[in-house]
Enzyme design. Structure first.
Site, PDB file in Angstrom:
ATOM      1  N   PHE A  94       0.879  -1.177   0.000  1.00 15.57           N
ATOM      2  CA  PHE A  94       0.000   0.000   0.000  1.00 15.57           C
ATOM      3  C   PHE A  94       0.909   1.218   0.000  1.00 15.57           C
ATOM      4  O   PHE A  94       1.821   1.321   0.833  1.00 15.57           O
ATOM      5  CB  PHE A  94      -0.892   0.082   1.257  1.00 15.57           C
ATOM      6  CG  PHE A  94      -1.406   1.500   1.479  1.00 15.57           C
ATOM      7  CD1 PHE A  94      -2.470   1.978   0.751  1.00 15.57           C
ATOM      8  CD2 PHE A  94      -0.758   2.367   2.350  1.00 15.57           C
ATOM      9  CE1 PHE A  94      -2.903   3.295   0.902  1.00 15.57           C
ATOM     10  CE2 PHE A  94      -1.186   3.686   2.504  1.00 15.57           C
ATOM     11  CZ  PHE A  94      -2.262   4.143   1.782  1.00 15.57           C
ATOM     12  N   GLU A  95       0.684   2.132  -0.910  1.00 16.40           N
ATOM     13  CA  GLU A  95       1.396   3.410  -0.872  1.00 16.40           C
ATOM     14  C   GLU A  95       0.600   4.395  -1.709  1.00 16.40           C
ATOM     15  O   GLU A  95      -0.104   4.009  -2.640  1.00 16.40           O
ATOM     16  CB  GLU A  95       2.837   3.282  -1.401  1.00 16.40           C
ATOM     17  CG  GLU A  95       2.939   2.788  -2.825  1.00 16.40           C
ATOM     18  CD  GLU A  95       4.374   2.511  -3.315  1.00 16.40           C
ATOM     19  OE1 GLU A  95       5.343   2.742  -2.576  1.00 16.40           O
ATOM     20  OE2 GLU A  95       4.501   2.057  -4.468  1.00 16.40           O
ATOM     21  N   ILE A  96       0.696   5.663  -1.333  1.00  9.77           N
ATOM     22  CA  ILE A  96       0.130   6.721  -2.163  1.00  9.77           C
ATOM     23  C   ILE A  96       1.293   7.646  -2.492  1.00  9.77           C
ATOM     24  O   ILE A  96       1.999   8.084  -1.581  1.00  9.77           O
ATOM     25  CB  ILE A  96      -0.994   7.487  -1.444  1.00  9.77           C
ATOM     26  CG1 ILE A  96      -2.134   6.528  -1.090  1.00  9.77           C
ATOM     27  CG2 ILE A  96      -1.515   8.627  -2.322  1.00  9.77           C
ATOM     28  CD1 ILE A  96      -3.332   7.188  -0.425  1.00  9.77           C
TER      29      ILE A  96
END
Ligand SMILES: Nc1nc2c(ncn2[C@@H]2O[C@H](COP(=O)(O)OP(=O)(O)OP(=O)(O)O)[C@@H](O)[C@H]2O)c(=O)[nH]1
Ligand SMILES: *[C@@H]1O[C@H](CO)[C@@H](O)[C@H](O)[C@H]1NC(C)=O
Ligand SMILES: *[C@@H]1O[C@H](CO)[C@@H](O)[C@H](O)[C@H]1NC(C)=O
Ligand SMILES: [Mg+2]
Length: 465
Positions: free
Chosen positions: A357-359
């Site tokens: 998960f990363e933005i």
């Protein structure tokens, strides 16, 4: 008859949309926020948080760069030498101390960040009724949800996509981009489209962005991989895994489809999202000048990145101007919790943002510093001679070339990719009673989020929820 009434309806919709948008523009304060001003962190001022204050204060005294002048190579080298006295007040067992600190931080009830203007797709009309803008009306940021996925992972990606929709995207309708090294099947595309009204793009990776590049010497590769295999390094002899790591490190943001986007939110099949998020996360990034956001931070198997740091130091010696004076140097070089890791890697803690998960802001990767460094990494061949992962590569790049204040810990995004979890203590999440749960006990020493908080975040940042 039918035609007239349809166009009449359409006219009414257009007029309502126009009035709604006019209302938003003229009356920004009508945003509905669930923010409760009484629910402040400073009510929970426990000794460990004060302890963090103290540590931060100490570390700021020893810091090389509160000014933002570019660093010379000797200054940079000094900044990349971890000062163990930063941890002198921490007892013998830093893993345990860090887990206790982790639980303490997670015990705080949180809702959502309170230092930013948050954008909601909820507005009150003149009669006080709540309105939600439709997919076509809501002005989205320049962003896409993104996943690299195989056809056979259809059920697992739908499992996760449904949670993303239910907890967040049904309010905003951000587009999805699915990427694959093979064409997606019709069944895959049709099934996905049944689960979202958002636009969906299905893209095939050009072979030269995916396959092993020509500079890799297969004799060296075989020899090195065999050695790491003997040492039990997971996935080490799967070429597709190496392709995936290199692609996710330095290529995905170069794909033609992704040129039209700035921000991406990476998600993976079979991961869980536990919390309702009411605000627009991409606008949060944009409005707060954030480059990167994460939830979980871990150590890596040092054998997978044995030469990443030396290759990087060699690059920095030639190009010290690329280092950001306010980089996350201490987190990258911390050598107290797993000093044996730093020995193997030549100085890198292996601590990284867990990238499943990363933005992120792809313009950072597209920028000069990261691009030049990526060329150096490709030349060195460690994606194939070792197993450099995209998580340590993103993290080292961000920690060196970006201002650490532009990296955001999304503590409000409840998340799970086996075996690790981020579970906030919040009514917006399922199972808040499990907050502070991280993973089975035998891997607690793999957690380095506490080091990020203690070494790189300001106390204000920690309290701003
Ligand atoms: N299209 C495609 N996707 C892949 C390939 N290998 C991995 N992926 C995707 O890349 C992401 C990471 O791969 P994973 O196998 O989950 O790697 P990981 O998270 O390190 O390992 P796990 O702990 O087993 O989940 C996932 O979204 C996979 O679906 C591949 O060969 N082709
Ligand atoms: C979105 O971002 C990309 C990358 O910065 C840029 O090239 C593109 O023009 C942007 N699109 C819009 C509509 O602003
Ligand atoms: C973001 O950066 C811009 C341009 O550097 C600046 O004007 C603005 O104040 C910054 N906003 C925040 C919230 O830091
Ligand atoms: Mg995975």
């Amino acid at each position: 008859m039918l035609f007239l009434s349809r166009s009449g309806t359409r006219w009414v919709i257009v007029a309502i949309s126009f009035l709604t948008i006019l209302y938003i523009i003229t009356n920004h304060s009508s945003n509905i926020s669930n923010f409760d001003a009484n629910d402040l962190f400073n009510q929970v001022s426990d000794y460990r948080i004060q302890y963090n204050n103290k540590l931060i204060a100490e570390s700021e005294n020893t810091e090389t760069s509160s000014n933002h002048e570019p660093l010379t190579w000797p200054q940079l080298l000094k900044a990349l030498t971890f000062d163990k006295t930063l941890f002198k007040n921490i007892g013998e067992d830093i893993s345990k101390e860090n887990m206790d600190f982790f639980r303490e931080v997670y015990s705080k009830r949180i809702t959502e960040p309170k230092f930013s203007k948050l954008t909601y797709n909820e507005f009150k009309d003149n009669n006080g009724n709540v309105k939600v803008l439709s997919k076509d009306e809501y002005p989205r940021a320049n962003a896409t949800l993104l996943t690299l996925v195989r056809n056979q992972e259809l059920q697992d990606i739908v499992y996760t996509l449904r949670q993303l929709e239910a907890h967040w995207n049904h309010k905003f309708h951000y587009p999805y981009t699915f990427i694959n090294d093979e064409p997606f099947t019709q069944e895959f595309k049709d099934t996905i489209k049944r689960h979202t009204v958002s636009d969906c793009y299905f893209e095939v990776i050009p072979p030269d962005m995916w396959n092993k590049p020509a500079n890799i010497d297969e004799n060296i590769e075989t020899e090195k991989i065999n050695k790491l295999k003997e040492k039990g390094v997971q996935y080490i002899d799967k070429v597709s895994y190496h392709n995936m790591c290199r692609f996710n490190s330095g290529y995905f943001y170069k794909m033609e489809r992704l040129q039209q986007f700035r921000y991406y939110w990476r998600f993976e099949p079979a991961t869980d999202y536990y919390c309702n998020i009411d605000y627009d996360l991409f606008k949060f990034m944009e409005d707060n000048n954030k480059t990167y956001g994460f939830t979980i931070s871990l150590y890596d198997n040092p054998l997978t990145v044995e030469t990443l740091w030396p290759v990087t130091l060699e690059f920095l010696e030639k190009n010290p101007q690329y280092a950001h004076p306010n980089g996350a140097f201490r987190w990258l070089t911390e050598n107290v919790q797993h000093p044996d890791y730093n020995q193997i890697t030549g100085g890198y803690s292996t601590c990284h943002f867990w990238s499943n998960f990363e933005i992120g802001d792809m313009d950072f990767y597209r920028g000069e510093a990261y691009s030049a460094w990526m060329d150096a990494l490709d030349e060195a061949g460690g994606f194939y001679y070792e197993r450099w992962g995209d998580a340590p590569v993103h993290s080292v790049g961000l920690g060196l070339f970006e201002d650490r204040s532009k990296i955001h810990w999304f503590r409000d995004i409840g998340y799970h990719h086996s075996p690790y979890k981020n579970i906030p203590n919040s009514d917006k999440c399922s199972a808040p009673e499990d907050s502070g749960y991280f993973a089975p006990e035998d891997v607690h020493d793999q957690n380095c989020l506490s080091n990020w908080i203690r070494l790189e975040m300001t106390n204000k940042e920690l309290q701003d929820y």
